[in-house]
Enzyme design. Sequence first.
Site, PDB file in Angstrom:
ATOM      1  N   LYS A  75      -1.361 -30.698   1.192  1.00  0.00           N
ATOM      2  CA  LYS A  75      -0.122 -30.797   0.414  1.00  0.00           C
ATOM      3  C   LYS A  75       1.028 -30.184   1.203  1.00  0.00           C
ATOM      4  O   LYS A  75       0.832 -29.481   2.187  1.00  0.00           O
ATOM      5  CB  LYS A  75      -0.265 -30.030  -0.916  1.00  0.00           C
ATOM      6  CG  LYS A  75      -1.261 -30.640  -1.902  1.00  0.00           C
ATOM      7  CD  LYS A  75      -0.719 -31.885  -2.567  1.00  0.00           C
ATOM      8  CE  LYS A  75      -1.725 -32.450  -3.578  1.00  0.00           C
ATOM      9  NZ  LYS A  75      -2.990 -32.866  -2.919  1.00  0.00           N
ATOM     10  N   SER A  79      -2.302 -38.905  -2.564  1.00  0.00           N
ATOM     11  CA  SER A  79      -1.301 -37.927  -2.992  1.00  0.00           C
ATOM     12  C   SER A  79      -0.261 -37.645  -1.912  1.00  0.00           C
ATOM     13  O   SER A  79       0.777 -37.078  -2.195  1.00  0.00           O
ATOM     14  CB  SER A  79      -1.979 -36.624  -3.420  1.00  0.00           C
ATOM     15  OG  SER A  79      -2.481 -35.943  -2.305  1.00  0.00           O
TER      16      SER A  79
END
Lengths: 207, 207
Positions: B169, B131
């Site tokens: 993230k 990701s």
Amino acid sequence: MCGISIDMERKPYLTPKQQKVLDFIRKRIGERLPPTIREIGEELGFKSTGTVRDYLKALMQKGLVRRMNNKSRAIELTERASFKIPIIGTIMAGKPNLAYEEIQGYVDADDLFLGRLGFDDVFALRVKGDSMIDAGIIEGDIAIIKKRPHADNNDIVAALLDNNEVTLKRLRSKSGKFHLEAANSNYAPIFEEFKVIGKLITVIRKY
Amino acid sequence: MCGISIDMERKPYLTPKQQKVLDFIRKRIGERLPPTIREIGEELGFKSTGTVRDYLKALMQKGLVRRMNNKSRAIELTERASFKIPIIGTIMAGKPNLAYEEIQGYVDADDLFLGRLGFDDVFALRVKGDSMIDAGIIEGDIAIIKKRPHADNNDIVAALLDNNEVTLKRLRSKSGKFHLEAANSNYAPIFEEFKVIGKLITVIRKY
DNA sequence: TGACAAACCACACAAATGTGTGGTATATCT
DNA sequence: AGATATACCACACATTTGTGTGGTTTGTCA
């Protein structure tokens, strides 16, 4: 509970005082020098060197500390006691202080990037450009290279080109002949003459 | 010549013997303990402690070494002498041993990944999934996280989600409200509840 | 109650380690 | 020729540091 039980397997039980002694030794080793017996005593408030020796004996019996006889400051921590950064999975929520729920392992702070390599065999390159971006190596990264005159197929190597430039590329062999390949489809493979000067062992990126 | 002149600016001239003494001290510090005066003498073949002291005096005057009085093994290297891995640009070709042509700077081996942070404030995550691939962070990387309850817009953070998962993230703020964003267009932004537990300070990848 | 461990202390002694003084020899620079 | 730096040595001495012996107190466990 899971995190605790993992912890218990790794470390023998220490009394609070023993833990303090161990922590102080670790701190001193990290800062500069292992402490002398008397320095430990002063820090922890012991008036006798014998007391400190009792603690060292206990830590040695528990396999956390190693010593050399008749040598000043010759205290070292064993692997069991050496500092490790926990690698965590999930974390307990809803608590004031975060509690690690699942500890997957530890990163040894000393070995983290070089292991037990001699420094003499190592140099660094700061990565320029985006030719290795598909290998997750981006501009600004520090590539730690171990000097070696050869490498294997698919290794990422530092190679010296004819124009004296050093470049980081993947080494490929095709029908017995080696060439260099970027990890970016915008770059063509390099079939010129080159010399492998080292192999990529670690990439470090600081934010 | 260029490489040499850069070197000269950083390090004062040392005689070969002085260099050997310094190297030995550095080696011992790296291995375990700084040496005693007599240990240096034994290694280098000196029969008098006075000789070693002459060398130490020279190294101190040149600003490479610091000492504490009357303390055993209390030799430390100054910043000028502390070990640095050279970051090189181009390399001289056509020589038996590689000679660094252009040294762009040095990576301090001690500070390389943690700087002078306390270990207490740091933990590591092993990266799973892809990701963050567009940020050059790939599966298997070790992400070093500094514990912090907050971060700034665009920082990469370790965040605790509702399901107790920790995820890496990028933190984004949009009209005063924060959300998490992957660095991979295949993943949607996360607008759920989350808690920032730390900020990414270093990525390390070992091959 | 007795055995045992943890947690201390005092003190003498030996070994390791740092300090200081005073040398010699060689080479370089002025 | 004299000053200076490198490159050593011998040896006495002071200090630091590790070792060893022999205690006391407190709590736990059988």
